[in-house]
Write an enzyme that holds these catalytic residues in place. Sequence first.
Site, PDB file in Angstrom:
ATOM      1  N   ARG A 110      13.854 -10.034   5.895  1.00 40.61           N
ATOM      2  CA  ARG A 110      14.536 -10.158   4.601  1.00 40.61           C
ATOM      3  C   ARG A 110      13.933  -9.148   3.646  1.00 40.61           C
ATOM      4  O   ARG A 110      12.720  -8.912   3.648  1.00 40.61           O
ATOM      5  CB  ARG A 110      14.354 -11.565   4.029  1.00 40.61           C
ATOM      6  N   LYS A 136       0.835  -1.217   0.000  1.00 40.45           N
ATOM      7  CA  LYS A 136       0.000   0.000   0.000  1.00 40.45           C
ATOM      8  C   LYS A 136       0.861   1.253   0.000  1.00 40.45           C
ATOM      9  O   LYS A 136       0.344   2.357   0.101  1.00 40.45           O
ATOM     10  CB  LYS A 136      -0.878   0.013   1.253  1.00 40.45           C
ATOM     11  N   HIS A 161      24.139 -11.524   4.674  1.00 37.52           N
ATOM     12  CA  HIS A 161      23.249 -12.572   5.181  1.00 37.52           C
ATOM     13  C   HIS A 161      23.917 -13.133   6.439  1.00 37.52           C
ATOM     14  O   HIS A 161      24.416 -14.252   6.447  1.00 37.52           O
ATOM     15  CB  HIS A 161      23.076 -13.642   4.092  1.00 37.52           C
TER      16      HIS A 161
END
Lengths: 140, 302
Positions: free
Chosen positions: B101, B80, B129
């Site tokens: 993530r 949105k 990561h």
Amino acid sequence: MNIDSIKRGIVLDHIKAGRSMDIYKSLHLDELECSVAIIKNVKSNAMGRKDIIKIDDDITIDLDVLGYIDPGITVNIIEDGVIVEKKHLALPQRLVNVIRCKNPRCITSVEPELDQIFRLTDEIRQIYRCVYCDSEKKKK
Amino acid sequence: MRHLIDITDFSVQEIEAILDLGDKMIADPAAYGDCLKGKILATLFFEPSTRTRLSFESAMLSLGGSVLGFSSADSSSAAKGESLTDTIRTVGCYADIIAMRHPKEGAPMAGSFKSTVPIINAGDGGHNHPTQTLTDLMTIRREKGRLNNMVVGLCGDLKFGRTVHSLIGAMSRYEGIEFVLISPPELKVPAYITQGLKDRGIPFTEVETMEEAMPRLDVLYMTRVQRERFFNEADYIRLKDTYILDPDKLRTAKESLSIMHPLPRVNEISVKVDDDPRAVYFKQVRNGRFVRMALIKTLLEA
């Protein structure tokens, strides 16, 4: 050539010849109501030629922006017609909203309200990195 | 409050403490089964990744905690047009810790600036990561009994492979580490990483074939050549099969080699290698669950 000396204000000295307009724009000096003198190609013993900017008011200058553009600049604070303080600049450790990250994969490319933050990671090579994506920005 | 955005946010000692806790959890999982009762982990996955999300959820459930979250940006309010920082501040009212993530690099860092709860980077684009790196460090330490004095080979997509970048950063902090970077010229490690190694006097070599590096390696870290990191399909097809590990290539390898892979693999490790005792990539997956348990507990108690 004579430029009137200022009573109260700031003189940016030892600007590399030709860089004064960049500084004028980057510090938004065009938005000031006071007198600003840009003096180009002044003879200098140390530099050969230099530029000088005189600002006829005691404004707040973003020293990080100035240090990033040209760490060799001297900032002279003038009161009652005499220099009361000389500030020597250095490359700032951190830059906030001075330069923009160009990496299209960086979060700042899609979240415009984020501050553009860079940190100095290599003083000798004058390399800054985006704190978000680590993209390199080498100082020109 | 601590976050884990980049593996180097944690000192070598802090990482050691997390790995120690992970080892204890593997040895006696029941002892930790209730320790986070009443705590909630939010998994905010703006980019789909089933296995990383499941490993976080499994970790939290194994500690007696609960999980909530979304698994793609389409099902979050980002669709949105909500800003990332607003999403993070909102979720911080519902959860005690966030694993996130995001396809954009640096998104977890941006989120952490305004977050009221600890943020764990569960992968940000091609950038970092760190929980995979914790998993890798735990696996290397469990297999080798140490994290120093070894030759670490990294193979495949070293340009976009975030697991590789994080692992190099983490292993660089231990003594006596040498890296062998095995990749096609198009997928070499970014220059800023090799420059960093040079600056710190850490030895590394860049080679184009596995064979020339194999006999010296203590660890071989394989990576997938990922389709989604390429702008051009033809480049992907040309390069994806270049670096396939099979029993033949392992003939010159040490008996003590550890073959690792962050998974999922496509075909870069032949299934014939799976039964080789040197293949530890499925152990790695299991370690990932326990090290995430240790991390979540550590961050919630920090």
